[in-house]
Design a protein around this motif. Structure first.
Motif, PDB file in Angstrom:
ATOM      1  N   SER A 139       3.360   3.812   0.864  1.00  0.00           N
ATOM      2  CA  SER A 139       2.763   4.770   1.784  1.00  0.00           C
ATOM      3  C   SER A 139       3.887   5.560   2.440  1.00  0.00           C
ATOM      4  O   SER A 139       4.731   4.998   3.142  1.00  0.00           O
ATOM      5  CB  SER A 139       1.929   4.049   2.851  1.00  0.00           C
ATOM      6  N   TYR A 174      -2.214   6.620  -1.363  1.00  0.00           N
ATOM      7  CA  TYR A 174      -3.250   6.431  -0.336  1.00  0.00           C
ATOM      8  C   TYR A 174      -3.630   7.748   0.355  1.00  0.00           C
ATOM      9  O   TYR A 174      -4.415   7.745   1.297  1.00  0.00           O
ATOM     10  CB  TYR A 174      -2.801   5.429   0.738  1.00  0.00           C
ATOM     11  N   HIS A 176      -1.607   9.353   2.165  1.00  0.00           N
ATOM     12  CA  HIS A 176      -0.896   9.343   3.448  1.00  0.00           C
ATOM     13  C   HIS A 176       0.282  10.314   3.421  1.00  0.00           C
ATOM     14  O   HIS A 176       1.209  10.167   2.620  1.00  0.00           O
ATOM     15  CB  HIS A 176      -0.367   7.947   3.754  1.00  0.00           C
TER      16      HIS A 176
END
Length: 234
Positions: A139, A174, A176
């Protein structure tokens, strides 16, 4: 034209399954029906590289971006034949430090094999775009600066060595992305990056529409309508 105007669909795995805790898997028959739905509406699925080029040329109106995160091996066995049959292209975002391994970043499983370097070359030779999903699926939002720059730079360098040509795109694991992550992607020389939600960075944080096995034709119609309600038809 803003690159967010055209809809971009986000897939992960195309395979049969008994459990799918992260809702990332679409059964092959469902995927084939979804691609036929696009074709039946006069739309053509294309890679991000092709979509962004068409946007620059003003020819993207009937195009839909197709993206596949993580680089699962089932892309080569289940998704690729359907895409070729429909005359579509797509972008596969590969995790370069785990090629030939599995999705160990998903603690709930099930384990899914990832494409090898040879398979990435094969899908690229078939006309698909291969791009980066970082080196380890870290991430990036809030990651230490050293790790952040290593993840985005090394993955691009590794893919270019495997494929023998320039790699221009990345998808944030993700979805992110914060300001530092976007700047690291910019510094590494990427031309575009895909997230999930709209961001201020525009071409380095492109929004996408998640597609699951629950997305039958009516749901796809609604998702497309919602996209254009937000972004408008241009």
């Amino acid at each position: 034209m803003s690159p967010t105007r055209q809809q971009v669909l986000m897939y992960h795995s195309v395979d049969d399954f008994d459990e799918d805790p992260y809702l990332i898997t679409v059964r092959p028959a469902r995927f084939a029906a979804q691609m036929a739905w696009l074709r039946g509406r006069g739309l053509r699925g294309v890679s991000m590289r092709e979509l962004l080029r068409a946007q620059r040329e003003g020819t993207a109106r009937r195009l839909v971006g197709l993206t596949f995160d993580d680089g699962y091996a089932d892309f080569a066995t289940h998704a690729l034949p359907v895409l070729l049959r429909q005359g579509f292209t797509a972008t596969v975002f590969a995790v370069t430090g785990r090629l030939g391994g599995d999705n160990a970043w998903d603690p709930l499983g099930p384990r899914k094999p990832l494409m090898t370097a040879d398979q990435l070359r094969q899908v690229a030779d078939a006309g698909m775009e291969v791009a980066s999903h970082t080196q380890t699926h870290l991430s990036l939002a809030g990651a230490p600066t050293g790790d952040l720059y290593h993840e985005v730079k090394t993955s691009r360098t590794d893919l270019e060595a495997i494929l023998g040509h320039e790699v221009i795109g990345l998808a944030y694991p993700y979805g992110h992305a914060d300001r530092e992550a976007v700047e690291a992607v910019r510094a590494a020389g990427y031309a575009y990056a895909c997230g999930i939600k709209p961001g201020e960075a525009d071409q380095l944080c492109l929004p996408r529409t998640h597609v699951s096995d629950d997305d039958r034709l009516l749901r796809l119609t609604v998702k497309r309508a919602l996209h254009y309600c937000k972004w408008g038809r241009r």
